[in-house]
Design a protein around this motif. Structure first.
Motif, mmCIF file in Angstrom:
data_model
loop_
_atom_site.group_PDB
_atom_site.id
_atom_site.type_symbol
_atom_site.label_atom_id
_atom_site.label_comp_id
_atom_site.label_asym_id
_atom_site.label_seq_id
_atom_site.Cartn_x
_atom_site.Cartn_y
_atom_site.Cartn_z
ATOM 1 N N ILE A 160 0.836 -1.203 0.000
ATOM 2 C CA ILE A 160 0.000 0.000 0.000
ATOM 3 C C ILE A 160 0.871 1.252 0.000
ATOM 4 C CG2 ILE A 160 -1.742 1.312 1.269
ATOM 5 C CD1 ILE A 160 -2.802 -1.259 -0.008
ATOM 6 N N LEU A 161 1.914 1.259 0.810
ATOM 7 C CA LEU A 161 2.808 2.413 0.858
ATOM 8 C C LEU A 161 3.475 2.654 -0.489
ATOM 9 C CD1 LEU A 161 4.502 1.806 4.344
ATOM 10 C CD2 LEU A 161 2.591 3.335 3.803
ATOM 11 N N GLU A 162 3.886 1.580 -1.164
ATOM 12 C CA GLU A 162 4.510 1.721 -2.481
ATOM 13 C C GLU A 162 3.524 2.292 -3.492
ATOM 14 O OE1 GLU A 162 7.852 -1.880 -2.250
ATOM 15 O OE2 GLU A 162 5.875 -2.272 -3.139
ATOM 16 N N ASP A 163 2.292 1.826 -3.424
ATOM 17 C CA ASP A 163 1.260 2.327 -4.328
ATOM 18 C C ASP A 163 1.003 3.819 -4.088
ATOM 19 O OD1 ASP A 163 -0.446 1.959 -6.415
ATOM 20 O OD2 ASP A 163 -2.020 0.949 -5.284
ATOM 21 N N LEU A 164 0.921 4.199 -2.823
ATOM 22 C CA LEU A 164 0.650 5.592 -2.487
ATOM 23 C C LEU A 164 1.846 6.497 -2.795
ATOM 24 C CD1 LEU A 164 -1.370 5.177 0.835
ATOM 25 C CD2 LEU A 164 -2.231 5.669 -1.459
ATOM 26 N N ALA A 165 3.054 5.940 -2.735
ATOM 27 C CA ALA A 165 4.237 6.722 -3.105
ATOM 28 C C ALA A 165 4.154 7.152 -4.566
ATOM 29 C CB ALA A 165 5.502 5.906 -2.858
ATOM 30 N N LYS A 166 3.704 6.229 -5.420
ATOM 31 C CA LYS A 166 3.521 6.561 -6.836
ATOM 32 C C LYS A 166 2.376 7.549 -7.027
ATOM 33 C CE LYS A 166 5.080 1.959 -8.297
ATOM 34 N NZ LYS A 166 4.649 0.672 -8.898
ATOM 35 N N LYS A 167 1.295 7.313 -6.316
ATOM 36 C CA LYS A 167 0.099 8.146 -6.446
ATOM 37 C C LYS A 167 0.345 9.579 -5.975
ATOM 38 C CE LYS A 167 -4.752 8.202 -4.879
ATOM 39 N NZ LYS A 167 -5.441 7.889 -6.144
ATOM 40 N N GLU A 168 1.062 9.725 -4.840
ATOM 41 C CA GLU A 168 1.249 11.038 -4.226
ATOM 42 C C GLU A 168 2.591 11.672 -4.561
ATOM 43 O OE1 GLU A 168 -0.942 12.736 -2.854
ATOM 44 O OE2 GLU A 168 -2.476 11.413 -2.025
ATOM 45 N N GLY A 169 3.498 10.911 -5.174
ATOM 46 C CA GLY A 169 4.763 11.486 -5.617
ATOM 47 C C GLY A 169 5.820 11.644 -4.545
ATOM 48 N N PHE A 170 5.764 10.848 -3.475
ATOM 49 C CA PHE A 170 6.809 10.946 -2.460
ATOM 50 C C PHE A 170 7.812 9.799 -2.600
ATOM 51 C CE2 PHE A 170 3.337 8.598 -0.300
ATOM 52 C CZ PHE A 170 3.998 7.500 0.225
ATOM 53 N N GLU A 171 8.993 10.007 -2.030
ATOM 54 C CA GLU A 171 10.026 8.972 -2.026
ATOM 55 C C GLU A 171 9.853 8.120 -0.780
ATOM 56 O OE1 GLU A 171 14.904 8.401 -1.761
ATOM 57 O OE2 GLU A 171 14.046 10.423 -2.007
ATOM 58 N N LEU A 172 9.726 6.819 -0.964
ATOM 59 C CA LEU A 172 9.573 5.887 0.149
ATOM 60 C C LEU A 172 10.831 5.063 0.306
ATOM 61 C CD1 LEU A 172 7.723 4.349 2.245
ATOM 62 C CD2 LEU A 172 7.202 2.780 0.350
ATOM 63 N N ARG A 173 11.321 4.953 1.526
ATOM 64 C CA ARG A 173 12.435 4.062 1.803
ATOM 65 C C ARG A 173 12.085 3.227 3.032
ATOM 66 N NH1 ARG A 173 18.427 6.387 1.634
ATOM 67 N NH2 ARG A 173 17.567 6.988 -0.402
ATOM 68 N N THR A 174 12.330 1.925 2.939
ATOM 69 C CA THR A 174 11.972 1.019 4.022
ATOM 70 C C THR A 174 13.203 0.604 4.823
ATOM 71 O OG1 THR A 174 12.153 -0.943 2.617
ATOM 72 C CG2 THR A 174 10.002 0.140 2.705
ATOM 73 N N PHE A 175 12.994 0.359 6.120
ATOM 74 C CA PHE A 175 14.070 -0.016 7.027
ATOM 75 C C PHE A 175 13.582 -1.186 7.883
ATOM 76 C CE2 PHE A 175 14.333 4.441 6.005
ATOM 77 C CZ PHE A 175 15.677 4.647 5.697
ATOM 78 N N ALA A 176 14.119 -2.375 7.620
ATOM 79 C CA ALA A 176 13.675 -3.582 8.311
ATOM 80 C C ALA A 176 14.419 -3.768 9.629
ATOM 81 C CB ALA A 176 13.879 -4.805 7.417
ATOM 82 N N VAL A 177 13.686 -4.186 10.642
ATOM 83 C CA VAL A 177 14.255 -4.476 11.955
ATOM 84 C C VAL A 177 14.101 -5.972 12.207
ATOM 85 C CG1 VAL A 177 14.080 -4.078 14.432
ATOM 86 C CG2 VAL A 177 13.646 -2.194 12.827
ATOM 87 N N PRO A 178 15.201 -6.722 12.294
ATOM 88 C CA PRO A 178 15.095 -8.171 12.508
ATOM 89 C C PRO A 178 14.607 -8.492 13.918
ATOM 90 C CG PRO A 178 17.383 -7.499 12.613
ATOM 91 C CD PRO A 178 16.612 -6.287 12.173
#
Length: 414
Positions: A190-208
Motif C-alpha cells: 500500500i505504501l509503495e502504491d501511495l508513493a507513486k500516487k502522491e509522488g513521495f520517495e519511500l524508503r523502508t528499514f527492516a528491523v530483525p
C-alpha cells in the motif's frame, strides 16, 4: 496433554453467585463457548497481558447483567505464546469443546489457521492484525479482521502525514521502519502504491526479530535518509526502543506516526515515560483513556465483588481494544440468537450475526464501523492520538483513508 499452555483453563465467566458444579442440565443448555487465543508469555505478551483481560472483563460484565438473550458466555483462553503450532492445537481444542466463534491472536497464527477455520466453518476474528486480504468477506467468508487492517493503517498513516506536511507529498521523503516479519511487511504494498500516487520517495528499514537492536536503522534514517516523516510498524519491545533511539539521535517524535501495535502507554513507559515521548503520534482503532462509561461499569463490578479495579485499565490502549473486541463478539451473538428466535446459535449463525454488526459505539470507544458480507473489516476506521503534556491526547476524529486504493488491492488478491 499437548504442550499448549492454558492460562485461564476453561475460564467460566458467569454470574457472581454461581459456583462450579452447580449447573443443571437446563443451565448448561443456556451457555455458549467463545474460544480466545492470547500471548501472555511470548514476544508480544506486552499486548496480550492487557488486551486479553479487557476481553475477559467485558464478557464478565455482560454475564453479570444476565448474559445475552438468556445465554451466559463461557470463555476458554489458551496462550499460544505467539507460535503457530500451539495456535493450531488451540483451535482443535476449542472446536472439540464446541466453540461458536474464535478470537485469534497473531498475524502468522491467523494466516496459518485461515484454511482450517474455513474448513470447519468457524469464524476467526483478528482485530487490527492478520492478513489484510481477509477483509474481503466474499473471498474469505470465515475471516473477520473487524478493525482497520495493516493496509488501512498504512493508508491512514500516509493521509495523516500528508495533512501534517501541508496537504502535498510531492517530492517529500517518507521512511517506513518495520518489524521484519509477515505483519511488518504487510503494509508495504500500500505504501509503495501511495508513493507513486502522491509522488513521495519511500524508503523502508527492516528491523530483525526480536527488535531490540535498532541503532543501525535509526542512524541510517536520521543521518542519511533524513525523511520529512517516519511511519513505524513495530511491536513487542521494538516500539519503546525506537522511541529512545530516535529521541537520542535528535529526530523529532512529532514527525513519527506509529501503527497500532506501537501505540500504547506500555510502549511509552518502557521508553522512559511520557516526557521522553512528547509529540509521538499513534494510530488507534479503539478509544484511548479511562473516560468511558463501560470502564466505570467494569470498575463497579469489581467493587461489588470486593476487589480493586483491574490494574490493566491503566494501559488503556490495549485494554480498551480487548473490550471492543469482546463487544463485537457479543453483538454477533445477540444477532445470532435473535435470528434463531432464542434458539442456540450455530457457528454459521455467528457468521451471519457478525456480518450485521454496526453502530457499536460503547460511548465513543468503538469506531463507526459496519461489518457486511462483503466487508469484514468494517470500513477501516482509525483515530490519531498524540503524546502531549504527559498523556495521550486525541488529535483526529474517526477517519478512513484511500479506500479506493484498498478496494483495488482487495480485488486483485487471489
Amino acid at each position: 496433554m499437548t504442550h499448549v499452555k492454558r492460562v485461564w483453563t476453561l475460564t467460566a465467566i458467569l454470574a457472581g453467585t454461581m459456583v462450579l458444579g452447580a449447573f443443571s442440565a437446563n443451565a448448561q443448555e443456556k451457555e455458549v463457548l467463545f474460544g480466545e487465543q492470547c500471548d501472555r508469555t511470548g514476544p508480544t505478551q506486552n499486548v496480550g497481558v492487557f488486551m486479553c483481560p479487557g476481553f475477559q472483563d467485558y464478557i464478565a460484565l455482560v454475564n453479570s447483567k444476565g448474559g445475552v438473550e438468556g445465554y451466559k458466555i463461557k470463555v476458554l483462553e489458551i496462550d499460544n505464546e505467539y507460535k503457530v503450532p500451539p495456535a493450531m492445537e488451540a483451535h482443535e481444542r476449542f472446536k472439540k469443546e464446541g466453540e461458536v466463534i474464535e478470537a485469534l491472536y497473531g498475524t502468522p497464527q491467523t494466516a496459518a489457521l485461515a484454511s482450517k477455520l474455513a474448513e470447519d466453518k468457524i469464524i476467526g476474528t483478528s482485530p487490527g492484525f492478520g492478513t489484510a486480504a481477509g477483509a474481503d468477506g466474499k473471498r474469505f467468508p470465515y475471516s473477520f479482521p473487524i478493525a482497520a487492517t495493516y493496509w488501512s493503517q498504512g493508508a491512514a498513516a500516509v493521509a495523516f502525514v500528508k495533512k501534517q506536511l501541508g496537504g502535498d507529498l510531492k517530492g517529500k521523503k517518507i521512511g517506513y521502519l518495520f518489524y521484519d516479519n509477515p505483519a511488518g511487511k504487510e503494509p508495504i504494498v500500500i505504501l509503495e502504491d501511495l508513493a507513486k500516487k502522491e509522488g513521495f520517495e519511500l524508503r523502508t528499514f527492516a528491523v530483525p526479530p526480536p527488535g531490540v537492536e535498532l541503532g543501525a536503522q535509526v542512524l541510517d534514517i536520521t543521518g542519511r535518509f533524513k525523511p520529512d516523516f517516519l511511519i513505524t510498524h513495530l511491536f513487542g519491545r521494538a516500539p519503546s526502543v525506537s522511541i529512545k533511539e530516535l529521541k537520542g539521535k535528535g529526530y523529532p517524535l512529532s514527525k513519527v506516526i506509529a501503527l497500532v501495535l506501537g501505540a500504547s502507554e506500555a510502549d511509552v513507559r518502557a521508553a522512559g515515560g511520557f516526557a521522553v515521548a512528547e509529540g509521538y503520534n499513534t494510530l488507534q482503532f479503539a478509544g484511548v483513556g479511562e473516560d468511558f462509561s463501560v470502564l466505570r461499569e467494569i470498575t463497579e463490578m469489581y467493587k461489588a465483588q470486593g476487589k480493586p479495579a483491574p490494574k490493566e485499565i491503566d494501559t488503556s490502549v490495549y485494554y480498551n481494544r480487548g473490550i471492543v473486541w469482546a463487544a463485537m463478539h457479543v453483538e454477533a451473538l445477540r444477532n445470532a440468537i435473535k435470528a434463531e428466535k432464542g434458539g442456540r446459535p450455530t457457528t454459521e449463525d455467528m457468521k451471519n450475526g457478525m456480518e450485521q454488526v454496526k453502530d457499536l459505539s460503547l460511548g465513543g470507544m468503538a469506531p463507526p464501523m459496519q461489518v457486511t458480507p462483503e466487508d469484514h473489516e468494517g470500513g477501516g476506521w482509525l483515530q490519531v492520538w498524540t503524546v502531549k503534556g504527559g498523556k495521550f491526547v486525541k488529535t483526529t476524529d474517526w477517519f478512513q483513508a484511500y479506500r479506493d486504493v484498498i478496494k483495488e488491492h482487495l480485488a486483485e488478491t487471489k
